[in-house]
Design a protein around this motif. Structure first.
Motif, PDB file in Angstrom:
ATOM      1  N   LYS A   1       3.760  -8.152  -2.568  1.00  0.00           N
ATOM      2  CA  LYS A   1       3.825  -7.730  -1.170  1.00  0.00           C
ATOM      3  C   LYS A   1       5.259  -7.564  -0.681  1.00  0.00           C
ATOM      4  CE  LYS A   1      -0.638  -9.688   0.180  1.00  0.00           C
ATOM      5  NZ  LYS A   1      -1.348 -10.637   1.075  1.00  0.00           N
ATOM      6  N   THR A   2       6.162  -8.391  -1.196  1.00  0.00           N
ATOM      7  CA  THR A   2       7.564  -8.297  -0.774  1.00  0.00           C
ATOM      8  C   THR A   2       8.156  -6.953  -1.185  1.00  0.00           C
ATOM      9  OG1 THR A   2       7.819 -10.683  -0.985  1.00  0.00           O
ATOM     10  CG2 THR A   2       9.830  -9.361  -0.941  1.00  0.00           C
ATOM     11  N   ILE A   3       7.852  -6.530  -2.413  1.00  0.00           N
ATOM     12  CA  ILE A   3       8.376  -5.258  -2.899  1.00  0.00           C
ATOM     13  C   ILE A   3       7.707  -4.086  -2.192  1.00  0.00           C
ATOM     14  CG2 ILE A   3       8.523  -3.767  -4.938  1.00  0.00           C
ATOM     15  CD1 ILE A   3       8.836  -6.237  -6.641  1.00  0.00           C
TER      16      ILE A   3
ATOM     17  N   PRO B   1       9.991   0.429   1.181  1.00  0.00           N
ATOM     18  CA  PRO B   1      10.008   1.528   0.210  1.00  0.00           C
ATOM     19  C   PRO B   1      11.228   1.518  -0.698  1.00  0.00           C
ATOM     20  CG  PRO B   1       9.346   2.332   2.363  1.00  0.00           C
ATOM     21  CD  PRO B   1       9.784   0.910   2.555  1.00  0.00           C
ATOM     22  N   LEU B   2      12.393   1.159  -0.143  1.00  0.00           N
ATOM     23  CA  LEU B   2      13.607   1.126  -0.957  1.00  0.00           C
ATOM     24  C   LEU B   2      13.510   0.041  -2.017  1.00  0.00           C
ATOM     25  CD1 LEU B   2      16.441   2.165  -1.510  1.00  0.00           C
ATOM     26  CD2 LEU B   2      17.300   0.498   0.168  1.00  0.00           C
ATOM     27  N   HIS B   3      13.009  -1.120  -1.624  1.00  0.00           N
ATOM     28  CA  HIS B   3      12.822  -2.200  -2.591  1.00  0.00           C
ATOM     29  C   HIS B   3      11.847  -1.783  -3.692  1.00  0.00           C
ATOM     30  CE1 HIS B   3      14.086  -5.528   0.502  1.00  0.00           C
ATOM     31  NE2 HIS B   3      15.076  -4.743   0.123  1.00  0.00           N
ATOM     32  N   PHE B   4      10.781  -1.100  -3.297  1.00  0.00           N
ATOM     33  CA  PHE B   4       9.802  -0.658  -4.302  1.00  0.00           C
ATOM     34  C   PHE B   4      10.438   0.336  -5.260  1.00  0.00           C
ATOM     35  CE2 PHE B   4       6.507   2.108  -5.984  1.00  0.00           C
ATOM     36  CZ  PHE B   4       5.565   1.194  -6.431  1.00  0.00           C
ATOM     37  N   ALA B   5      11.193   1.286  -4.732  1.00  0.00           N
ATOM     38  CA  ALA B   5      11.814   2.300  -5.584  1.00  0.00           C
ATOM     39  C   ALA B   5      12.796   1.665  -6.569  1.00  0.00           C
ATOM     40  CB  ALA B   5      12.524   3.353  -4.730  1.00  0.00           C
ATOM     41  N   ILE B   6      13.632   0.770  -6.073  1.00  0.00           N
ATOM     42  CA  ILE B   6      14.624   0.131  -6.946  1.00  0.00           C
ATOM     43  C   ILE B   6      13.950  -0.801  -7.947  1.00  0.00           C
ATOM     44  CG2 ILE B   6      16.594  -1.451  -7.008  1.00  0.00           C
ATOM     45  CD1 ILE B   6      17.412  -0.356  -4.267  1.00  0.00           C
ATOM     46  N   GLY B   7      13.025  -1.638  -7.446  1.00  0.00           N
ATOM     47  CA  GLY B   7      12.357  -2.588  -8.336  1.00  0.00           C
ATOM     48  C   GLY B   7      11.550  -1.896  -9.414  1.00  0.00           C
ATOM     49  N   SER B   8      10.814  -0.839  -9.056  1.00  0.00           N
ATOM     50  CA  SER B   8      10.011  -0.127 -10.053  1.00  0.00           C
ATOM     51  C   SER B   8      10.887   0.595 -11.057  1.00  0.00           C
ATOM     52  CB  SER B   8       9.069   0.860  -9.366  1.00  0.00           C
ATOM     53  OG  SER B   8       9.786   1.814  -8.608  1.00  0.00           O
TER      54      SER B   8
ATOM     55  N   GLY C   1       5.593   8.441  -9.534  1.00  0.00           N
ATOM     56  CA  GLY C   1       4.940   7.260  -8.974  1.00  0.00           C
ATOM     57  C   GLY C   1       5.515   6.842  -7.642  1.00  0.00           C
ATOM     58  N   VAL C   2       6.832   6.891  -7.512  1.00  0.00           N
ATOM     59  CA  VAL C   2       7.462   6.539  -6.238  1.00  0.00           C
ATOM     60  C   VAL C   2       7.101   7.562  -5.172  1.00  0.00           C
ATOM     61  CG1 VAL C   2       9.676   6.326  -5.047  1.00  0.00           C
ATOM     62  CG2 VAL C   2       9.336   5.204  -7.244  1.00  0.00           C
ATOM     63  N   GLY C   3       7.075   8.850  -5.559  1.00  0.00           N
ATOM     64  CA  GLY C   3       6.685   9.883  -4.604  1.00  0.00           C
ATOM     65  C   GLY C   3       5.273   9.667  -4.075  1.00  0.00           C
ATOM     66  N   VAL C   4       4.348   9.347  -4.969  1.00  0.00           N
ATOM     67  CA  VAL C   4       2.966   9.094  -4.561  1.00  0.00           C
ATOM     68  C   VAL C   4       2.887   7.857  -3.678  1.00  0.00           C
ATOM     69  CG1 VAL C   4       0.676   8.436  -5.407  1.00  0.00           C
ATOM     70  CG2 VAL C   4       1.932  10.275  -6.533  1.00  0.00           C
ATOM     71  N   PHE C   5       3.638   6.817  -4.015  1.00  0.00           N
ATOM     72  CA  PHE C   5       3.626   5.586  -3.206  1.00  0.00           C
ATOM     73  C   PHE C   5       4.136   5.865  -1.795  1.00  0.00           C
ATOM     74  CE2 PHE C   5       5.883   1.833  -1.581  1.00  0.00           C
ATOM     75  CZ  PHE C   5       4.836   0.930  -1.553  1.00  0.00           C
ATOM     76  N   LEU C   6       5.208   6.634  -1.674  1.00  0.00           N
ATOM     77  CA  LEU C   6       5.758   6.933  -0.353  1.00  0.00           C
ATOM     78  C   LEU C   6       4.797   7.770   0.482  1.00  0.00           C
ATOM     79  CD1 LEU C   6       9.477   7.721  -1.297  1.00  0.00           C
ATOM     80  CD2 LEU C   6       8.548   5.610  -0.324  1.00  0.00           C
ATOM     81  N   LEU C   7       4.037   8.649  -0.169  1.00  0.00           N
ATOM     82  CA  LEU C   7       3.120   9.527   0.554  1.00  0.00           C
ATOM     83  C   LEU C   7       1.796   8.850   0.896  1.00  0.00           C
ATOM     84  CD1 LEU C   7       3.641  12.877  -1.401  1.00  0.00           C
ATOM     85  CD2 LEU C   7       4.299  12.425   0.971  1.00  0.00           C
ATOM     86  N   SER C   8       1.308   8.007  -0.023  1.00  0.00           N
ATOM     87  CA  SER C   8      -0.061   7.489   0.140  1.00  0.00           C
ATOM     88  C   SER C   8      -0.183   5.980   0.052  1.00  0.00           C
ATOM     89  CB  SER C   8      -0.960   8.113  -0.931  1.00  0.00           C
ATOM     90  OG  SER C   8      -0.569   7.666  -2.229  1.00  0.00           O
ATOM     91  N   GLY C   9       0.862   5.295  -0.399  1.00  0.00           N
ATOM     92  CA  GLY C   9       0.768   3.849  -0.585  1.00  0.00           C
ATOM     93  C   GLY C   9       0.062   3.450  -1.868  1.00  0.00           C
ATOM     94  N   LYS C  10      -0.256   4.417  -2.747  1.00  0.00           N
ATOM     95  CA  LYS C  10      -0.956   4.150  -3.999  1.00  0.00           C
ATOM     96  C   LYS C  10       0.041   3.961  -5.139  1.00  0.00           C
ATOM     97  CE  LYS C  10      -5.050   4.874  -2.136  1.00  0.00           C
ATOM     98  NZ  LYS C  10      -6.045   3.782  -1.954  1.00  0.00           N
ATOM     99  N   VAL C  11      -0.307   3.067  -6.076  1.00  0.00           N
ATOM    100  CA  VAL C  11       0.562   2.818  -7.225  1.00  0.00           C
ATOM    101  C   VAL C  11      -0.130   3.200  -8.535  1.00  0.00           C
ATOM    102  CG1 VAL C  11       1.824   0.961  -6.072  1.00  0.00           C
ATOM    103  CG2 VAL C  11      -0.216   0.413  -7.422  1.00  0.00           C
ATOM    104  N   GLY C  12      -1.196   4.001  -8.453  1.00  0.00           N
ATOM    105  CA  GLY C  12      -1.997   4.303  -9.632  1.00  0.00           C
ATOM    106  C   GLY C  12      -1.297   5.120 -10.687  1.00  0.00           C
ATOM    107  N   VAL C  13      -0.189   5.791 -10.352  1.00  0.00           N
ATOM    108  CA  VAL C  13       0.552   6.538 -11.369  1.00  0.00           C
ATOM    109  C   VAL C  13       1.171   5.573 -12.375  1.00  0.00           C
ATOM    110  CG1 VAL C  13       2.488   8.128 -11.775  1.00  0.00           C
ATOM    111  CG2 VAL C  13       0.990   8.445  -9.798  1.00  0.00           C
TER     112      VAL C  13
END
Length: 577
Positions: free
Chosen positions: A59-61, A65-72, A290-302
């Motif tokens: 949840k923290t990541i 969005p920036l944390h998710f992009a860098i962490g992923s 994957g990051v693009g999809v997460f930013l658009l939809s919140g999904k991480v399925g990629v």
């Protein structure tokens, strides 16, 4: 090295095992090998889910969005680098799905799998898939389970030439544990690997699959993969849409296969980057999408398996644009990851493609036909069945996997329609299935013809029945041609046309000749006619040291087949199974 006490203990275990009557020994060995294989598959699955959840579902990541992009990016890059180095430093054969290697091990190596391949696949698969590579865990699970069973059978004293039963038992148990679908595991082992539903191994395979399912049910729960709700009886108006979902799912499977087959040789043959860096190319494509999809939809399925987004779509529905977005991006990411040498399979991605294809069809027609949520789930199930069946050309396995996940008899007619339509599409557009095309691309041609079951019938079998139908004959002796042939084909001995007629030359001699820039030395080769039978070739093998017989068409003087002692050994081994 094991201690003296350990060796003595193991020798006692072997002695006790060999003291059992043959029929008891078969049951005991099947049960032990299947349980071990299932435990290996469960450990593989749980490690992947735990690590992936900690990285991508944190949840923290996800809150930033920036944390998710860098962490992923850090996670998937590190996973690609570590798994790539591990694969190409220790065992390049452990890349990819694992099912092609199981098939090659069953048919070419009589069930023998090296332990190095097993542990590299186990660790490399966990790191790569849990790190976010868009690949599946079921194929590697099949390889790990089959490999563990093969190695354990060898440790119990089973001859290297008689490990086919152990390999297929371990593979079936591991697949049953990976999906908790024992019937599908039996069907896949018989339909895809053995290619014989009447095999003598069917009883042991069934026992292994049941034990695999019991193991995962006891340790993990009744549904270890993803949640597929029970589906009510569909309206008859949904069946035309099921045909559309099946067509779209099968097309996605064909596009995936053709994309991988086109890109994979290019990445393998490139010389600009070391091979262990190549998985990073697929990882970065996955990250970008994957990051693009997460930013658009919140999904991480990629990223990774994609089972979380599939489960959510099955439970709470999914918007048409999100399903289409996930379908396209996951397809591209998986092609990139597999083609660049990632360590993972195609079960999960192909099921994901099919499910999203079904939701796309359902979303298009939802308002027009007033589709209910469970009817959209039905279309997703049809798409899964069609796509997976199209990729592996195993319609029964695909149907049973989806059915066992729902335990709903009402969807069987739709699944059969999806399976038939999917097979029709793929037979028009894809010549052979994904696994066989991978093996052929790597220079492995499997001979899966089972010999007759009696000794007399076996001895009267024509040579052309068990011989290789596509021998690689050397005619160009230039260093460039020989080097390319050695890269493309993994054989240890090659037939050749020389000024003295047909001869043969070993791989070691070819490599030395290319390195020293000289003409290779050739050896005598046996010659046989197409109408000759197995009982007539013993003298021919004795007269030649190469252990190779060429089958020559007397009218054209062309080489129409190739037979080695290993081919004879493989065929004879089937008589004892």
């Amino acid at each position: 090295m094991p201690s003296s006490a350990t060796r003595r203990t193991w020798l006692r275990i072997q002695a006790v095992y060999k003291s059992f009557p043959e029929n008891v020994r078969l049951i005991v060995s099947t049960s032990c090998l299947a349980t071990l294989a299932a435990l290996g598959a469960i450990a593989f699955m749980e490690a992947i889910h735990f690590i992936f959840d900690e990285i991508y579902l944190n949840k923290t990541i996800q809150s930033n969005p920036l944390h998710f992009a860098i962490g992923s990016f850090i996670a998937i890059t590190a996973a690609a680098l570590i798994s790539g180095w591990l694969l190409f430093a220790y065992c390049p054969q452990a890349s990819g799905s694992g099912v092609p290697q199981v098939k090659a091990g069953f048919w070419k190596e009589l069930g023998f799998i090296r332990f190095r391949e097993v542990w590299v696949k186990f660790i490399g698969g966990i790191i790569g898939i849990a790190g976010g590579m868009s690949l599946g865990r079921e194929g590697p699970s099949v390889f790990v389970g089959g490999g563990l069973a093969s190695c354990t059978a060898g440790a119990l004293g089973t001859n290297r030439r008689a490990r086919r039963p152990a390999l297929i038992i371990g593979s079936a148990a591991a697949l049953a544990a990976a999906f908790n679908t024992p019937m599908a595991a039996v069907a896949f082992a018989l339909e895809e690997v053995i290619k014989d539903f009447g095999s003598r191994l069917v009883g042991r395979v069934m026992l292994a699959a049941v034990l695999g399912a019991l193991a995962v049910h006891a340790l993990v729960g009744p549904q270890p993969s993803f949640l597929l709700p029970k589906i009510n009886e569909p309206r008859w108006t949904v069946y035309p849409l099921a045909i559309l979902a099946a067509i779209l799912g099968a097309l996605m499977g064909v596009i995936f296969q053709k994309g991988v087959m086109k890109l994979r040789p290019r990445f393998k043959q490139q010389k600009k980057l070391p091979n262990w860096l190549m998985p990073c190319m697929g990882a970065w494509v996955t990250w970008f999408l994957g990051v693009g999809v997460f930013l658009l939809s919140g999904k991480v399925g990629v990223f990774g398996l994609g089972y979380g987004d599939m489960s959510n779509a099955m439970q709470t529905d999914i918007a048409l644009w999100i399903a289409a977005l996930l379908l396209v991006t996951k397809l591209i990411a998986t092609i990139a990851c597999y083609a660049t040498g990632g360590c993972g399979g195609i079960f999960s991605p192909s099921l994901f493609f099919g499910a999203m294809a079904g939701f796309v069809i359902g979303g298009i027609f939802q308002n027009w036909m007033g589709l209910q949520h469970d009817e959209k789930i039905l279309l997703a199930a049809v798409g899964m069945c069609s796509c997976f069946g199209a990729v592996v050309h195993a319609p029964w396995s695909a149907l049973l996997i989806v059915f066992e996940m729902t335990h709903s008899f009402s969807i069987i007619p739709a699944l059969i329609i999806g399976s038939l339509v999917g097979q029709g599409v793929t037979h028009l557009l894809a010549r052979i299935n994904f696994y066989d095309e991978i093996l052929e691309q790597d220079g492995h041609i499997l001979h899966t013809v089972a010999p007759p079951r009696t000794l007399n019938d076996w001895q009267d079998l024509p040579l052309v029945t068990i011989a290789s139908k596509r021998p690689v004959v050397i005619t160009d002796w230039s260093a460039e041609s020989l080097s390319a042939m050695l890269i493309q084909h993994p054989y240890n001995m090659f037939p050749a046309r020389t000024e003295d007629g047909l001869r043969c030359v070993s791989r070691v001699e070819l490599e030395a000749a290319v390195k020293e820039n000289r003409q290779p030395s050739t050896e005598q080769v046996g010659i046989a006619r197409p109408e000759q039978v197995v009982r007539e070739i013993s003298d021919i093998f004795i007269q030649t040291r190469s252990g190779m017989i060429l089958i020559i068409d007397p009218e054209t003087d062309q080489v129409t087949g190739l037979l080695t002692l290993h081919d004879i050994l493989r065929a004879q081994a089937a008589l004892m199974e």
